[in-house]
Scaffold this motif. Structure first.
Motif, PDB file in Angstrom:
ATOM      1  N   UNK A 149      35.818  36.230  37.903  1.00 21.78           N
ATOM      2  CA  UNK A 149      35.691  37.677  37.683  1.00 21.78           C
ATOM      3  C   UNK A 149      36.941  38.409  38.178  1.00 21.78           C
ATOM      4  N   UNK A 150      37.469  37.984  39.310  1.00 21.86           N
ATOM      5  CA  UNK A 150      38.679  38.619  39.854  1.00 21.86           C
ATOM      6  C   UNK A 150      39.883  38.367  38.946  1.00 21.86           C
ATOM      7  N   UNK A 151      40.011  37.161  38.477  1.00 27.88           N
ATOM      8  CA  UNK A 151      41.114  36.794  37.577  1.00 27.88           C
ATOM      9  C   UNK A 151      41.029  37.592  36.264  1.00 27.88           C
ATOM     10  N   UNK A 152      39.830  37.708  35.723  1.00 31.05           N
ATOM     11  CA  UNK A 152      39.614  38.449  34.483  1.00 31.05           C
ATOM     12  C   UNK A 152      39.935  39.932  34.684  1.00 31.05           C
ATOM     13  N   UNK A 153      39.490  40.489  35.819  1.00 31.84           N
ATOM     14  CA  UNK A 153      39.744  41.905  36.108  1.00 31.84           C
ATOM     15  C   UNK A 153      41.243  42.184  36.175  1.00 31.84           C
ATOM     16  N   UNK A 154      41.998  41.304  36.798  1.00 31.67           N
ATOM     17  CA  UNK A 154      43.464  41.472  36.876  1.00 31.67           C
ATOM     18  C   UNK A 154      44.087  41.477  35.490  1.00 31.67           C
ATOM     19  N   UNK A 155      43.584  40.603  34.629  1.00 33.78           N
ATOM     20  CA  UNK A 155      44.103  40.519  33.257  1.00 33.78           C
ATOM     21  C   UNK A 155      43.772  41.792  32.468  1.00 33.78           C
ATOM     22  N   UNK A 156      42.576  42.303  32.649  1.00 30.72           N
ATOM     23  CA  UNK A 156      42.122  43.483  31.902  1.00 30.72           C
ATOM     24  C   UNK A 156      42.692  44.794  32.437  1.00 30.72           C
ATOM     25  N   UNK A 157      43.140  44.799  33.669  1.00 31.30           N
ATOM     26  CA  UNK A 157      43.596  46.035  34.326  1.00 31.30           C
ATOM     27  C   UNK A 157      44.661  46.772  33.529  1.00 31.30           C
ATOM     28  N   UNK A 158      45.579  46.037  32.916  1.00 24.77           N
ATOM     29  CA  UNK A 158      46.683  46.675  32.172  1.00 24.77           C
ATOM     30  C   UNK A 158      46.173  47.516  30.995  1.00 24.77           C
ATOM     31  N   UNK A 159      44.993  47.227  30.499  1.00 22.37           N
ATOM     32  CA  UNK A 159      44.422  48.028  29.411  1.00 22.37           C
ATOM     33  C   UNK A 159      43.998  49.425  29.893  1.00 22.37           C
ATOM     34  N   UNK A 160      43.766  49.554  31.200  1.00 21.25           N
ATOM     35  CA  UNK A 160      43.215  50.791  31.741  1.00 21.25           C
ATOM     36  C   UNK A 160      44.184  51.565  32.635  1.00 21.25           C
ATOM     37  N   UNK A 161      45.279  50.939  33.030  1.00 17.77           N
ATOM     38  CA  UNK A 161      46.269  51.611  33.879  1.00 17.77           C
ATOM     39  C   UNK A 161      47.450  52.028  33.025  1.00 17.77           C
ATOM     40  N   UNK A 162      47.838  53.270  33.147  1.00 15.60           N
ATOM     41  CA  UNK A 162      48.989  53.785  32.415  1.00 15.60           C
ATOM     42  C   UNK A 162      50.255  53.397  33.188  1.00 15.60           C
ATOM     43  N   UNK A 163      51.243  52.912  32.495  1.00 13.03           N
ATOM     44  CA  UNK A 163      52.493  52.481  33.146  1.00 13.03           C
ATOM     45  C   UNK A 163      53.504  53.577  33.245  1.00 13.03           C
TER      46      UNK A 163
END
Length: 163
Positions: A149-163
């Motif tokens: 779950x932690x690994x998946x969350x890290x991967x998905x984070x870029x979809x929700x954080x603006x760079x």
């Protein structure tokens, strides 16, 4: 309160000046020019608080889940009640990244529950935790379900954080 839509569009950030805003007059009697101090800087500023409930609910819906969100104080950043399909969150987080990582982590548990079914998910999670304990490790922290779950969350984070 800020809605997820506003965060993603970037319409909630402004800037705040750090340092003195006053114009500086030269020390000698001759007029050279007035200038702003060199230390004047601009820092990003969130103009409103984030509506965590709305944001979490929108993210959950985007993954095709019907899980509900509840807030409570506790030792953990969040947890997932797979029997009731409820994601429990803290009322505040140190950063938006911390909040999003927690929501995404719990969403992964909800997705696994949806895929496996309530009983099978509970049985496999318990078995994985028991195996970790048998090896002298921690039931929760060394549970493969938590690590995944932690690994998946890290991967998905870029979809929700603006760079």
């Amino acid at each position: 309160m800020i809605k997820l839509k506003d965060l993603l569009e970037g319409s909630v950030t402004g800037y705040i000046m750090v340092g003195s805003k006053e114009l500086v007059k030269p020390d000698d009697e001759t007029y050279r020019s007035w200038k702003r101090p060199d230390m004047l800087k601009m820092k990003p500023l969130l103009t409103e608080r984030v509506d965590y409930h709305d944001t979490a609910s929108e993210i959950i819906k985007s993954y095709g889940l019907k899980s509900t969100v509840k807030f409570s104080s506790g030792a953990h950043k969040g947890d997932y009640n797979w029997k009731k399909d409820v994601i429990n969150l803290r009322p505040s987080y140190s950063s938006m990244k911390d909040f999003l990582m927690t929501v995404l982590h719990e969403i992964h548990h909800a997705l696994q529950r949806k895929k496996l079914g309530v009983n099978k998910y509970e049985k496999l999670y318990q078995k994985a935790g028991d195996i970790a304990v048998h090896k002298g490790k921690d039931f929760h922290d060394d549970n493969p379900f938590e690590e995944e779950a932690e690994k998946w969350a890290k991967k998905e984070l870029s979809k929700w954080m603006k760079k």
